[in-house]
Design a protein around this motif. Structure first.
Motif, short mmCIF file in Angstrom:
data_model
loop_
_atom_site.label_atom_id
_atom_site.label_comp_id
_atom_site.label_asym_id
_atom_site.label_seq_id
_atom_site.Cartn_x
_atom_site.Cartn_y
_atom_site.Cartn_z
N LEU A 123 21.64 -41.48 18.84
CA LEU A 123 21.87 -40.53 17.75
C LEU A 123 21.90 -41.24 16.40
N GLU A 124 21.31 -42.43 16.38
CA GLU A 124 21.27 -43.21 15.13
C GLU A 124 20.56 -42.42 14.03
N ARG A 125 19.44 -41.81 14.38
CA ARG A 125 18.72 -40.94 13.43
C ARG A 125 18.98 -39.51 13.87
N LYS A 126 19.88 -38.84 13.19
CA LYS A 126 20.28 -37.49 13.57
C LYS A 126 19.16 -36.48 13.28
N ARG A 127 18.94 -35.57 14.22
CA ARG A 127 18.00 -34.46 14.02
C ARG A 127 18.78 -33.30 13.43
N VAL A 128 18.67 -33.11 12.13
CA VAL A 128 19.35 -32.00 11.47
C VAL A 128 18.34 -30.86 11.37
N LEU A 129 18.64 -29.76 12.05
CA LEU A 129 17.67 -28.68 12.18
C LEU A 129 17.51 -27.83 10.92
N ASN A 130 18.56 -27.65 10.18
CA ASN A 130 18.46 -26.76 9.02
C ASN A 130 18.58 -27.49 7.69
#
Length: 151
Positions: A123-130
């Motif tokens: 989760l080092e590079r977080k996937r932020v959906l919005n």
């Protein structure tokens, strides 16, 4: 849905891989973690097997009919109850399924009915959906002065 399946050349028995991704949504300044179920196209699955860091903690191989029943989505038992389907799930599933039809060898990574959970989960590079990216002048790339000249 069966109409959309037949129009797209996809049948209830076709193979697809579905992943459980850890994503984040921004809500009033806070970032909240959510679990998202989404189809994984064959090329992305091959990349996961090359141990690239990924937000996928689990992947399962299913037939389309095990997930999509008419217009209803059926959550596989392998996924947690609080997980949710991604946006445009059906369209993305049809597109991902076509990748396995065009490259059947990719079905060897995870056999139908099997699952895999030993990916390089990170989760080092977080996937932020919005998240919304605001473009600014700072985003412009400075070009070399001779770029558009005939030398």
């Amino acid at each position: 849905m069966s109409n959309r399946l037949t129009e797209s050349g996809i049948s209830q028995e076709d193979y697809c891989v579905f992943g459980l991704a850890t994503c984040f949504i921004r809500d009033e300044g806070e970032i909240k973690e959510i679990k998202v179920i989404e189809p994984i196209p064959s090329a992305a699955l091959e990349a996961l097997f090359k141990e690239i860091p990924t937000s996928y903690e689990l992947a399962v191989a299913k037939t389309i009919g095990q997930i999509i029943l008419g217009e209803t989505l059926q959550k596989p038992s392998e996924f947690p109850m609080d997980s949710q389907f991604c946006d445009d799930f059906i369209d993305r599933t049809l597109a991902a399924t076509r990748t396995y039809k065009s490259k059947p060898s990719a079905q060897e990574y995870i056999k139908l009915g099997a699952s895999k959970s030993d990916f390089n989960y990170s989760l080092e590079r977080k996937r932020v959906l919005n998240s919304v990216h605001k473009v600014s002048d700072d985003d412009n790339v400075k070009q070399h002065p001779n770029t558009h000249k005939i030398l």
